[in-house]
Design a protein around this motif. Sequence first.
Motif, PDB file in Angstrom:
ATOM      1  N   SER A   1       0.719  -1.091  -0.263  1.00 35.13           N
ATOM      2  CA  SER A   1       0.016   0.058  -0.071  1.00 35.13           C
ATOM      3  C   SER A   1       0.925   1.243   0.024  1.00 35.13           C
ATOM      4  CB  SER A   1      -0.934   0.138   1.369  1.00 35.13           C
ATOM      5  OG  SER A   1      -1.638   1.191   1.306  1.00 35.13           O
ATOM      6  N   THR A   2       0.240   2.436  -0.573  1.00 29.87           N
ATOM      7  CA  THR A   2       1.080   3.672  -0.592  1.00 29.87           C
ATOM      8  C   THR A   2       0.605   4.474   0.607  1.00 29.87           C
ATOM      9  OG1 THR A   2      -0.912   4.823  -1.922  1.00 29.87           O
ATOM     10  CG2 THR A   2       1.009   3.712  -3.006  1.00 29.87           C
ATOM     11  N   ILE A   3      -0.239   3.783   1.693  1.00 33.48           N
ATOM     12  CA  ILE A   3      -0.645   4.726   2.735  1.00 33.48           C
ATOM     13  C   ILE A   3      -0.151   4.003   3.951  1.00 33.48           C
ATOM     14  CG2 ILE A   3      -2.824   5.531   1.817  1.00 33.48           C
ATOM     15  CD1 ILE A   3      -4.367   3.519   2.839  1.00 33.48           C
ATOM     16  N   ASP A   4      -0.150   4.736   5.149  1.00 36.49           N
ATOM     17  CA  ASP A   4       0.254   4.332   6.508  1.00 36.49           C
ATOM     18  C   ASP A   4      -0.975   3.514   6.753  1.00 36.49           C
ATOM     19  OD1 ASP A   4       2.934   5.125   6.259  1.00 36.49           O
ATOM     20  OD2 ASP A   4       2.346   7.117   7.030  1.00 36.49           O
ATOM     21  N   GLU A   5      -0.936   2.675   7.895  1.00 34.51           N
ATOM     22  CA  GLU A   5      -1.933   2.079   8.562  1.00 34.51           C
ATOM     23  C   GLU A   5      -2.809   1.294   7.781  1.00 34.51           C
ATOM     24  OE1 GLU A   5      -1.625   1.738  11.739  1.00 34.51           O
ATOM     25  OE2 GLU A   5      -0.173   3.413  12.084  1.00 34.51           O
TER      26      GLU A   5
END
Length: 350
Positions: free
Chosen positions: A281-285
Amino acid sequence: MTSPLGTALPAIRDRDYLLDRSGVIFKVIGDAHLATHWLGYVKYYPDSRGDRTLFGQTYRQNTVVSKAFGILADRPECYVYSPAVGCVITGVPREDVITHYSCRRALAALHQSPELLDGSPVSKDLAAIVAWVVDAGATDVIGVTGSFLVGVCNARSDIDLVCYGSRGYEAAQALFAERSLIQPYEGDAQTQLYIRRAKYMTGSSFDALMRQEARKLQGLTTGAGAHINCEPLRADGDRALAGVIAQEVGAISVLARVTDHTEGLATPAVYGIAVDTVIGSTIDEADVFARRITQMRSYLGAYTGAFREGDVVYLSGRLVHVHGPDQDSTFGIELTPWSAAESFLANLTR
C-alpha cells in the motif's frame, strides 16, 4: 459526416459511441456524466498509421483506456475530473458531439439494411446473430458495439455485443448457448483466449484465468471463428450508482474474499469484498483501512461477471473513499485504470 448507423442524440447509454467535430470517436463509459461532458475514451481517431477507413479517411483503433490522454494531448478540454470514478479521466464536450451511435439502433439498422455489412465471413456470422436476436424479441435489450457499431469493421474484427438489465442478460445467455451460432472456448481454443487476456491480466495462472473467463459471455463464431463477447450493462433507469462519489486515498494490493457478486454481474461492476491480507500500500496504517474496505469497483468490462461469492481474489488498484446519498460511507478498491501507471488487476486465486 453522416452515417446510416449514427443518429441524432436520444438517450445516450454506456458503451454507445460519440463522434465529435474533430472526427474522433469516443466510447461512452458509464451512465454518470457531467453537465459539460460525456465521459469516455478515444476508440477510433484519424491517423495515417491506422488500418480502418471512415469518412474517406484512415482511422486507427485504440484499445488502451489510458492512451486516450496522449491522443488528446492538444485538447485539454477533454481532460475532466469524474466524481463517480474519483480521478481525472477523458470525455468529449457535449457541444462538440455531432453524431451518436446507439448500440440498440445499430442492431436494428443492421437487420433492416444488411447491405451495411461487407459480406465477409465474420459479417455473415453477425447477420445470423442479429437475426436470432430479432426472432427472440430481444432487440430492446441487446445491441451491437465495437467496430460494427460505426462501420469500421474488417475481416479480422471481433463481434462485440451488449445486453441491458436482467432480461437482456437472460437473452444473451440463451444466445451464447446456441451452438449453431457460437462455440465456447474449449480445448486448444482456450490457449487463444489465454493469450488474448493474459497481456492485460498479468500474474494469473492458466487454470485460474480460464475459470474466471468461463463465467463471461464470450466464445467463437461457428463460421469465421471470430471472437464474440457480450458485456452485460445495467438496465435503463438503474439508479444504484447515481450520486455515488469516489475520492482517491492511495493505492493498495490485497487478497480479498468476494462476499456478494449480485452487483458485479453488470457494468459498472461492484462486488462486496472482505480483505484477508494487505500485500502492499502507498498509505500508512493500511490494516486499519483494510477492515473498512467493502467493495471492488470497475467501470470497464474486464471484471464484469468474473467472480462469485466465496472466491479469493488478488486485487491491485486505487483505494477510494465511497459515499453517496443512499449508501453508507465505505472504502473500495477501484479498478478503472484512467490514471494508472500500471495495470490494475483482479485475479482469481482459488
